[in-house]
Design an enzyme around this catalytic site. Sequence first.
Site, PDB file in Angstrom:
ATOM      1  N   GLY A   1       0.803  -1.222   0.000  1.00 23.46           N
ATOM      2  CA  GLY A   1       0.000   0.000   0.000  1.00 23.46           C
ATOM      3  C   GLY A   1       0.831   1.265   0.000  1.00 23.46           C
ATOM      4  CB  CYS A   2       4.416   1.835  -0.019  1.00 24.73           C
ATOM      5  SG  CYS A   2       5.507   3.168   0.390  1.00 24.73           S
ATOM      6  CB  ILE A   3       0.887   5.665  -2.943  1.00 23.89           C
ATOM      7  CG1 ILE A   3      -0.315   4.791  -2.578  1.00 23.89           C
ATOM      8  CG2 ILE A   3       0.662   6.356  -4.282  1.00 23.89           C
ATOM      9  CD1 ILE A   3      -1.493   5.546  -2.062  1.00 23.89           C
TER      10      ILE A   3
ATOM     11  CG  MET B   1       5.087   1.854   5.946  1.00 21.43           C
ATOM     12  SD  MET B   1       6.237   1.367   7.209  1.00 21.43           S
ATOM     13  CE  MET B   1       7.329   0.365   6.355  1.00 21.43           C
TER      14      MET B   1
END
Lengths: 111, 131, 99
Positions: free
Chosen positions: A109-111, B1
């Site tokens: 989920g690290c954009i 994260m």
Amino acid sequence: MPMVEVAGKEFEVDEEGYLVNLADWDENIAGYLAQEEKVELTENHWEVVNFLREYYGEYQIAPAIRVLTKAIAKKLGADKGNNKYLYELFPYGPAKQACKIAGLPKPTGCI
Amino acid sequence: MNDEMDMEEEGGVVKQFMFVNRKAPYGTIYALEGLEVVLISAAFEQDVSMAFIDDGVYELKKGQDTKSLGQKNFSPTYRALEGYDIEKLYVERESMEARGLTEEDLLVDVVVLDRAEMAAKMDEQDVLISF
Amino acid sequence: MLHIVNKSPYERNSLESCLRMASKGSAVLLIEDGVYGATKGGSFEGKIQAAMADVKVYVLGPDLSARGMADRVLDGVSVVDYGGFVDLVAEHSNCQSWL
């Protein structure tokens, strides 16, 4: 993907510099990855890096920053479990930089 | 994260989100994808719960060991949910029983609901997301 | 003939279709999510046990272990590894995958 050699050991990193194989990780490689991030590893940095590796070992994911600060506060105390402290150690983001140095995959989920 | 997404929106609307898990792990990608979406959703500070029905109950089976499969064992990650403040895990009793499983077979603490209770729980959600 | 089933019997009817068609003396190998069909205590147990009067049932060990089900295989079902999978395919003249 690019191969890197540190202290006589060859390992693979992806195009963003994350270690490809978690099992390759050792302290020399952490030193190299930190250098790439322009982070000078102190005892305080190691504490966070080792914490991340333990967390990953237990849950098989890199924690979200909010979860990381909370978990560090619980384990190492409130003076370390806060954003200010962690950003001082890892100015470009504890999530990205500390995980990379710890040899963990790019966080979910690290954009 | 995510470093940037750590936002705290004051006075934002909090909705009830339920992630409905109906697939066994490993055979298809649904279970793993669903779990990743749940973890990401935690950043938005909504009222998140997870429902495990049908083959989804197999996701929580203790003792998974994927070494000889060459796939990542993601079952330990369900135990990280608590740290993400996702504490409402509902398991349908009938699905568990049909598969010969009991609460002791599951690797996290859950709330076991019978079918009617689960249906009611689903009815009261604002948003249901299915995997 | 060797029949291979890779779907959970609780989600699809592949295993039921297979068991309807499997003739006496044939072999059924459960792999991937199909392995749940060979486990104790579930509502499919009776159907598999009845089928075992006529067909030999095998289940792939690595897929059982991955799902945490290695300790609850039904009596009479044989656990095979990847080598055993290959042997089964080689031993039988033909093979049907119930996808």
